[in-house]
Design a protein around this motif. Structure first.
Motif, PDB file in Angstrom:
ATOM      1  N   LYS A  46       3.726  -5.861  -5.723  1.00 27.73           N
ATOM      2  CA  LYS A  46       2.605  -6.146  -6.323  1.00 27.73           C
ATOM      3  C   LYS A  46       2.679  -7.517  -7.643  1.00 27.73           C
ATOM      4  CE  LYS A  46      -0.032  -2.689  -7.970  1.00 27.73           C
ATOM      5  NZ  LYS A  46      -0.291  -1.483  -8.778  1.00 27.73           N
TER       6      LYS A  46
ATOM      7  N   LEU B 161       3.642   5.864  -6.381  1.00 22.16           N
ATOM      8  CA  LEU B 161       2.850   5.647  -7.498  1.00 22.16           C
ATOM      9  C   LEU B 161       3.566   6.018  -9.138  1.00 22.16           C
ATOM     10  CD1 LEU B 161      -0.174   4.871  -8.206  1.00 22.16           C
ATOM     11  CD2 LEU B 161      -0.853   7.134  -8.222  1.00 22.16           C
TER      12      LEU B 161
ATOM     13  N   ASN C  50       2.092   1.837  -3.496  1.00 14.04           N
ATOM     14  CA  ASN C  50       0.891   2.122  -4.370  1.00 14.04           C
ATOM     15  C   ASN C  50       0.645   3.698  -4.424  1.00 14.04           C
ATOM     16  OD1 ASN C  50       0.669  -0.176  -5.361  1.00 14.04           O
ATOM     17  ND2 ASN C  50      -0.953  -0.832  -4.076  1.00 14.04           N
TER      18      ASN C  50
ATOM     19  N   ARG D   2       0.762  -1.227   0.014  1.00 15.95           N
ATOM     20  CA  ARG D   2       0.132   0.096   0.035  1.00 15.95           C
ATOM     21  C   ARG D   2       0.837   1.062   0.045  1.00 15.95           C
ATOM     22  NH1 ARG D   2      -5.631  -0.381   0.495  1.00 15.95           N
ATOM     23  NH2 ARG D   2      -4.888  -2.272  -0.170  1.00 15.95           N
TER      24      ARG D   2
ATOM     25  N   ASN E 156       6.323  -1.553  -8.768  1.00 18.36           N
ATOM     26  CA  ASN E 156       6.092  -2.114  -7.274  1.00 18.36           C
ATOM     27  C   ASN E 156       6.648  -3.773  -7.346  1.00 18.36           C
ATOM     28  OD1 ASN E 156       5.210  -2.739  -4.774  1.00 18.36           O
ATOM     29  ND2 ASN E 156       3.093  -1.695  -5.140  1.00 18.36           N
TER      30      ASN E 156
END
Length: 348
Positions: free
Chosen positions: A139, A132, A128, A125, A136
């Motif tokens: 992920k 951003l 993200n 998180r 990642n």
């Protein structure tokens, strides 16, 4: 002579093992608390498992890490009746060494797995929100079930010290007779015990501060997503602060008192430590809050399954389920037709 020798050996073993129960009433109460956690935790975690597998289908919704937390919590709940039984019988441990070590192995493994996957979710998180647009790696990892299996396997070496034969009475340090193997095993176990709490907590605080700062700098249109990210990391911080940090601090105090051989103080600190350890088992009750904040689809699926009336009144626009497109065609006053398409959400 035989009776006196037996009594002397019992006293020696008590001083070596530190497994005596200082206050029977305290442990009787703790046994009932654990049974309460079991009674609440078993149906809760069974219902969460049902939602993840049959309704939410975690493997399709990139929630493999969350599912692993559910598995760890369920294994923890399964250990609570045996632990409560020992406390009810005024015993801090099982007299059978195999059972005693197995219980501690399960508790260490489940706690390590819960912490590892909670931290992974928080880091995901964090990337993200704060980073951003950048690649990642979390992920990518969370899409692969093999990574979850690898995390479980990496946790095994950290729990092996609880299975060593010289691990007497499931305790650490402060024995009258301390061998080199005792000292190495106990020291390694204590390092693992403290680092698996302190380091993840530092990471959590860092992620929380960065996400909150990002929230303050963002525009209004992006704040909804950021607030959800803040709730995710804050919920994990709450789990750590309530369940893991207090028992860790009490553990440090207990070791200090035991090494200084302050028996009167140890009798009090032992009860505080065991009480906070029982409190730490409540993470199996708090973790579902993390699931709800992490994935609104899980929250909606859970409420839709077990509270459908409540869902209709509070979440009429629930985002769980499938979306279908309905096309309606009508003719207006001008020549030609006009097509209007709108989405209808089908409940799970």
């Amino acid at each position: 002579m035989t009776v006196m020798s037996s009594q002397r050996n019992m006293a020696t073993n008590s001083s070596i093992d530190h497994c005596n129960v200082p206050n029977n009433a305290t442990y009787q109460t703790l046994s009932w608390v654990m049974m309460g956690e079991f009674v609440l935790g078993l149906p809760l975690n069974l219902s969460v498992l049902y939602i993840f597998i049959f309704r939410f289908k975690f493997w399709k919704n990139k929630s493999i890490f969350l599912f692993n937390i559910v598995v760890a919590d369920f294994l923890l709940v399964a250990c609570l009746p045996a632990k409560a039984y020992h406390y009810h019988k005024h015993e801090r441990h099982n007299q059978d060494k195999v059972v005693c070590k197995t219980m501690f192995f399960m508790l260490f493994l489940n706690r390590g797995a819960t912490i590892a996957f909670l931290i992974t979710v928080s880091i995901d998180r964090y990337f993200n929100v704060v980073h951003l647009g950048r690649k990642n790696f979390v992920k990518v990892l969370k899409k692969s079930p093999q990574i979850s299996i690898l995390i479980w396997l990496l946790l095994l070496p950290l729990t092996i010290p609880t299975m060593v034969n010289t691990f007497e009475c499931c305790n650490s340090h402060g024995r009258e007779v301390e061998t080199f193997l005792h000292d190495v095993t106990d020291t390694f176990r204590e390092i693992v015990c403290f680092t698996q709490i302190i380091i993840p907590f530092i990471i959590l605080v860092y992620c929380t501060v960065r996400i909150v700062n990002r929230l303050r700098r963002k525009t209004v249109g992006e704040k909804t997503k950021l607030r959800r990210a803040v709730f995710v990391v804050l919920s994990v911080v709450v789990v750590f602060s309530v369940c893991f940090l207090p028992s860790t601090i009490a553990r440090a105090v207990l070791l200090g008192v035991r090494l200084r051989k302050w028996q009167a103080a140890e009798d009090v600190v032992v009860q505080v430590y065991d009480g906070l350890m029982v409190l730490s088992y409540a993470d199996c009750l708090l973790d579902p809050l993390v699931y709800c904040f992490c994935n609104s689809g899980f929250k909606d699926a859970y409420v839709a399954t077990f509270c459908p009336t409540f869902l209709q009144t509070r979440w009429p626009n629930s985002d769980c389920g499938t979306v279908t497109t309905t096309t309606t065609t009508y003719t207006n006053q001008n020549p030609g037709t006009k097509t209007v398409s709108f989405q209808v959400l089908e409940k799970l």
